[in-house]
Design a protein around this motif. Structure first.
Motif, short mmCIF file in Angstrom:
data_model
loop_
_atom_site.label_atom_id
_atom_site.label_comp_id
_atom_site.label_asym_id
_atom_site.label_seq_id
_atom_site.Cartn_x
_atom_site.Cartn_y
_atom_site.Cartn_z
N PHE A 3 -6.27 10.30 6.90
CA PHE A 3 -4.94 10.17 7.54
C PHE A 3 -4.91 11.00 8.84
O PHE A 3 -4.28 10.60 9.80
CB PHE A 3 -3.81 10.65 6.62
N ASP A 4 -5.60 12.14 8.83
CA ASP A 4 -5.65 12.97 10.04
C ASP A 4 -6.39 12.23 11.16
O ASP A 4 -6.03 12.34 12.33
CB ASP A 4 -6.36 14.31 9.76
N ILE A 5 -7.41 11.48 10.78
CA ILE A 5 -8.15 10.70 11.78
C ILE A 5 -7.25 9.57 12.29
O ILE A 5 -7.13 9.36 13.50
CB ILE A 5 -9.45 10.13 11.17
N LEU A 6 -6.58 8.90 11.37
CA LEU A 6 -5.67 7.81 11.75
C LEU A 6 -4.54 8.32 12.65
O LEU A 6 -4.11 7.65 13.59
CB LEU A 6 -5.02 7.22 10.49
N ALA A 7 -4.09 9.53 12.36
CA ALA A 7 -2.99 10.11 13.14
C ALA A 7 -3.47 10.60 14.49
O ALA A 7 -2.67 11.00 15.34
CB ALA A 7 -2.37 11.26 12.35
N GLY A 8 -4.79 10.62 14.68
CA GLY A 8 -5.35 11.06 15.96
C GLY A 8 -5.51 12.56 16.04
O GLY A 8 -5.76 13.11 17.10
N ARG A 49 2.51 -4.69 3.28
CA ARG A 49 3.80 -4.14 2.87
C ARG A 49 3.60 -2.66 2.58
O ARG A 49 2.67 -2.30 1.83
CB ARG A 49 4.32 -4.88 1.63
N ILE A 50 4.40 -1.81 3.19
CA ILE A 50 4.28 -0.37 2.93
C ILE A 50 5.13 -0.07 1.70
O ILE A 50 6.36 -0.09 1.75
CB ILE A 50 4.77 0.46 4.14
N ALA A 51 4.45 0.22 0.60
CA ALA A 51 5.16 0.49 -0.66
C ALA A 51 5.86 1.84 -0.60
O ALA A 51 6.87 2.07 -1.25
CB ALA A 51 4.19 0.46 -1.83
N GLY A 52 5.29 2.73 0.21
CA GLY A 52 5.88 4.06 0.35
C GLY A 52 4.85 5.04 0.88
O GLY A 52 3.67 4.70 1.05
N SER A 53 5.33 6.25 1.17
CA SER A 53 4.42 7.29 1.64
C SER A 53 5.02 8.65 1.32
O SER A 53 6.24 8.78 1.15
CB SER A 53 4.21 7.15 3.15
N HIS A 54 4.13 9.64 1.19
CA HIS A 54 4.59 11.00 0.90
C HIS A 54 3.51 11.96 1.39
O HIS A 54 2.33 11.66 1.29
CB HIS A 54 4.82 11.17 -0.61
N HIS A 55 3.94 13.13 1.91
CA HIS A 55 2.95 14.12 2.34
C HIS A 55 2.21 14.67 1.12
O HIS A 55 2.58 14.39 -0.03
CB HIS A 55 3.63 15.23 3.14
N GLY A 56 1.17 15.46 1.38
CA GLY A 56 0.31 15.89 0.27
C GLY A 56 0.50 17.33 -0.15
O GLY A 56 -0.37 17.90 -0.81
N CYS A 114 0.84 -1.21 0.00
CA CYS A 114 0.00 0.00 0.00
C CYS A 114 0.87 1.25 0.00
O CYS A 114 1.92 1.29 0.64
CB CYS A 114 -0.87 0.05 1.26
N TYR A 115 0.39 2.27 -0.70
CA TYR A 115 1.06 3.57 -0.72
C TYR A 115 0.14 4.61 -0.07
O TYR A 115 -1.07 4.61 -0.32
CB TYR A 115 1.40 3.98 -2.16
N PHE A 116 0.73 5.48 0.73
CA PHE A 116 -0.06 6.47 1.46
C PHE A 116 0.39 7.87 1.05
O PHE A 116 1.47 8.33 1.44
CB PHE A 116 0.11 6.27 2.97
N LEU A 117 -0.43 8.53 0.26
CA LEU A 117 -0.07 9.83 -0.27
C LEU A 117 -1.03 10.89 0.26
O LEU A 117 -2.24 10.80 0.03
CB LEU A 117 -0.14 9.78 -1.82
N GLY A 118 -0.48 11.87 0.98
CA GLY A 118 -1.33 12.97 1.40
C GLY A 118 -1.17 13.35 2.86
O GLY A 118 -0.47 12.69 3.62
N ALA A 119 -1.82 14.44 3.23
CA ALA A 119 -1.81 15.04 4.57
C ALA A 119 -0.45 15.69 4.87
O ALA A 119 0.48 15.59 4.07
CB ALA A 119 -2.17 14.03 5.65
N GLN A 120 -0.37 16.35 6.00
CA GLN A 120 0.90 16.96 6.42
C GLN A 120 1.89 15.83 6.74
O GLN A 120 1.47 14.75 7.13
CB GLN A 120 0.69 17.80 7.69
N GLN A 121 3.17 16.15 6.62
CA GLN A 121 4.21 15.13 6.85
C GLN A 121 4.00 14.38 8.17
O GLN A 121 4.04 13.15 8.22
CB GLN A 121 5.59 15.81 6.85
N GLU A 122 3.74 15.14 9.24
CA GLU A 122 3.64 14.52 10.57
C GLU A 122 2.44 13.58 10.65
O GLU A 122 2.54 12.46 11.16
CB GLU A 122 3.50 15.63 11.60
N ALA A 123 1.31 14.05 10.13
CA ALA A 123 0.10 13.22 10.15
C ALA A 123 0.31 11.98 9.27
O ALA A 123 -0.09 10.87 9.63
CB ALA A 123 -1.10 14.02 9.66
N ASN A 124 0.96 12.18 8.14
CA ASN A 124 1.22 11.06 7.23
C ASN A 124 2.09 10.02 7.95
O ASN A 124 1.76 8.82 7.95
CB ASN A 124 1.92 11.59 5.97
#
Ligand code: UDP
Length: 241
Positions: free
Chosen positions: A192-197, A133-140, A108-118
């Motif tokens: 992502f903001d919800i996931l980040a709390g 498997r985390i394919a990657g992530s990047h802020h939005g 899975c790839y996670f694209l978006g939100a502020q760096q910290e929330a991501n």
């Protein structure tokens, strides 16, 4: 898709599948067949935006599945005489897909939100779904869309969650889908903001009573203009009839 499976609401063709049908009969088989799939989870605000933004409308309509993520959409389908059985939320759909990814060791790839929330969202996923498997992530927050899209494509993810809010996330997906051979793409807004709390989702009871909008209004009053759009949507559906 046949008429029985689709209801046009303000020129947007919504899927009438239940969440279970969508997953079991469409999304899981498409994932297994490595079929590229683009899902839009549309609420009344999104539909209203398509009326004033032709580029966005094209981005939304190019999706393989437009799902009814809002009590207002379900209500509208009933008023128009072609009822959708149930609301399918992007939030629930994302977690069902994460569970599936966990079971099948998908990436899975996670694209978006502020760096910290991501970062925090990704680490929550890592802890809760160790099989993914985390394919990657990047802020939005970027302007080099093409470059970022190529980076994501190079990671060859099975699932790509894009949390940049509408219309940005759907425009981004629609413009770059051609770079990918496979992958389920889905715009997930503020998840992502919800996931980040950082942001709380409305309690289940409020959601059941179709009062999620009121909860968001109380928590984030700056959204009042968007809520007004949802009311305008209902009003327009009613007078159209
Ligand atoms: N966001 C982003 N890039 C942008 C604008 C917004 O990554 O250029 C993120 C923002 O940090 C937030 C999410 O997109 O995490 C938008 O959340 P919202 O609840 O507003 O989503 P919507 O209801 O618009 O789908």
């Amino acid at each position: 898709m046949s008429n029985q499976e689709i209801v046009e609401i303000m020129d947007i063709p919504f899927n009438k599948l239940t969440e279970n049908e969508l997953l079991q009969q469409h999304l899981y088989p498409r994932i297994n067949a490595n079929k590229r799939t683009y899902i839009v989870t549309a609420n009344p605000e999104i539909v209203m935006q398509t009326r004033v933004d032709a580029i966005y409308k094209k981005s939304v309509k190019s999706a393989d599945y437009i799902i009814p993520d809002g009590a207002g959409i379900v209500k509208a389908s009933k008023i128009l005489g072609n009822p959708i059985e149930e609301r399918v939320t992007g939030f629930d759909l994302m977690f069902k897909l994460l569970s599936y990814a966990e079971k099948h060791n998908l990436s899975c790839y996670f694209l978006g939100a502020q760096q910290e929330a991501n970062d925090r969202a990704v680490s929550r996923v890592r802890n809760s779904y160790p099989g993914i498997r985390i394919a990657g992530s990047h802020h939005g927050y970027f302007n080099n869309d093409e470059e970022i899209a190529k980076q994501v494509a190079a990671a060859k993810p099975d699932l790509i969650f894009v949390a940049m809010g509408f219309p940005r996330q759907e425009n981004f997906i629609a413009a770059h889908l051609h770079l990918f051979e496979k992958g389920v793409f889905m715009g997930v807004g503020g998840v992502f903001d919800i996931l980040a709390g950082e942001v709380k989702r409305a309690p289940r009871a409020w959601i059941k009573l179709n009062l999620e909008w009121l909860y968001r209004l109380i928590k984030q009053p700056f959204r009042w203009k968007r809520i007004l759009k949802a009311f305008e949507f209902m009003f327009r559906i009613m007078i159209r009839k």
